[in-house]
Design an enzyme around this catalytic site. Structure first.
Site, PDB file in Angstrom:
ATOM      1  CB  CYS A 123      14.687 -28.539  14.846  1.00  0.00           C
ATOM      2  SG  CYS A 123      15.059 -29.043  13.156  1.00  0.00           S
ATOM      3  CG  HIS A 265      12.462 -32.286  16.345  1.00  0.00           C
ATOM      4  ND1 HIS A 265      11.717 -31.594  15.413  1.00  0.00           N
ATOM      5  CD2 HIS A 265      13.615 -32.622  15.718  1.00  0.00           C
ATOM      6  CE1 HIS A 265      12.401 -31.502  14.295  1.00  0.00           C
ATOM      7  NE2 HIS A 265      13.556 -32.124  14.443  1.00  0.00           N
ATOM      8  CG  ASN A 295      13.235 -33.058  10.509  1.00  0.00           C
ATOM      9  OD1 ASN A 295      12.586 -32.254  11.177  1.00  0.00           O
ATOM     10  ND2 ASN A 295      14.553 -33.102  10.547  1.00  0.00           N
TER      11      ASN A 295
END
Length: 337
Positions: A123, A265, A295
């Site tokens: 990520c 994030h 997500n």
């Protein structure tokens, strides 16, 4: 190519893209439990994660599809042609294929002729891509870079678990949604990327991920699902996350009140609430995306930046905080030009 004449490298345009297909968490839960192998409380997915909806790529849409749509919006935002690029970085946790680099698929569709390669770090891929683009421009290897991501982690969800064990092993995957994001990186007269910091704890690489597709597990559907413990990853981030933020504050002299926005994030709502509790970041500085999008992996920060770019004034500072499996943390301080 000569070294950059200025040390100021910034983000000059942003674009993002969401696939049209939209599911509620209850619709996803109904699909997962359709075979009758699991019995779950009504709205369990939403209550556990705070995620109400998410977007999924349709059949015939791929990671590159989402990346290309975002890239075109970023180029349009800057008024540039794809041939104006000399570096294209596809920076994502998701690829279309193992080989060649997905950057070439994106470039072929865009019609650019830039040096093209992939950057992959879970990520944090997108932030790493921006950092690499900046470094290559400063080194004189490029003048204008497109950093783009397309994420389709929904395809790593275990949509038909065989029982409670499979379900628990893959539960973190039910937070996923799909999206694309892109930024242009080039020299700027003022502002730009002011600071970058990283923290890596690679001994925790087994905490979560998709094991298939590499030399360890080159074949087999079983290895194509996301597996891992969200609780373990959260514990690692909590242990090492405070130190990186302290270093950034000490080096830059910037506190929460100095940032117009703080982009983080986002995995789940409880995860984000815990971040706020531990760090003290003012909630009104955050850009909340996880309840609506889930997500979306490395596309998260690009989407958040795209949503707030119109409200930023020259001189406004933005702190971007990335969390990635592996495990890695990354921060970037960017000042609007």
């Amino acid at each position: 190519m000569h070294p950059a004449a200025t040390a100021r490298i910034g983000i000059t345009a942003v674009g993002s893209h969401l696939p049209a297909r939209r599911l509620t968490s209850q619709q996803l839960q109904d699909e997962v439990t359709a075979g009758g192998r699991l019995r779950l409380p009504e709205r369990m997915f939403e209550k556990a994660t705070g995620i109400a909806t998410r977007h999924f790529a349709a059949d015939g849409e791929y990671a590159s599809t989402l990346a290309i749509a975002a890239a075109r919006r970023a180029l349009e935002d800057r008024g540039l042609d794809p041939l104006d690029l000399d570096l294209l970085l596809y920076a994502s946790a998701t690829r279309d294929i193992c080989e060649p680099a997905t950057a070439h698929l994106v470039q072929a569709e865009l019609g650019s002729r830039a040096h093209a390669l992939d950057v992959s770090n879970a990520c944090n891929s997108f932030l790493n891509g921006i950092d690499l683009a900046r470094a290559m421009i400063l080194a004189g290897r490029a003048e204008r870079a497109l950093v783009v991501t397309g994420e389709t982690p929904s395809r790593a969800m275990r949509r038909a678990p065989s029982g409670p064990g499979d379900f628990r092993a893959g539960f973190a995957g039910y937070t996923f949604g799909d999206a694309g994001a892109a930024v242009l990186v080039e020299a700027v007269e003022r502002g730009g990327i002011l600071d970058i910091e990283t923290e890596t704890a690679s001994e925790h690489w087994e905490a979560g991920g998709i094991p298939g597709g590499g030399s360890r597990h080159p074949r087999g559907d079983e290895y194509s699902y996301f597996r891992g413990g969200g609780k373990e990853l959260r514990g690692v981030f909590e242990r090492i996350g405070g130190a990186i933020l302290t270093r950034v504050a000490d080096r830059t002299g910037l506190g929460w009140d100095d940032y117009a926005r703080v982009l983080v994030h986002q995995v789940t709502v409880p995860y984000l609430e815990r971040f706020v509790e531990l760090t003290g970041v003012p909630q009104d500085r955050l850009v909340l995306t996880v309840p609506e999008l889930g997500n979306v992996a490395s596309a998260t920060l690009g989407i958040q930046l795209d949503r707030i770019k119109h409200e930023l004034n020259p001189g406004d500072k933005v702190l971007l905080i990335g969390l990635g499996g592996g495990v890695s943390l990354m921060t970037m301080v960017w000042e609007a030009s």
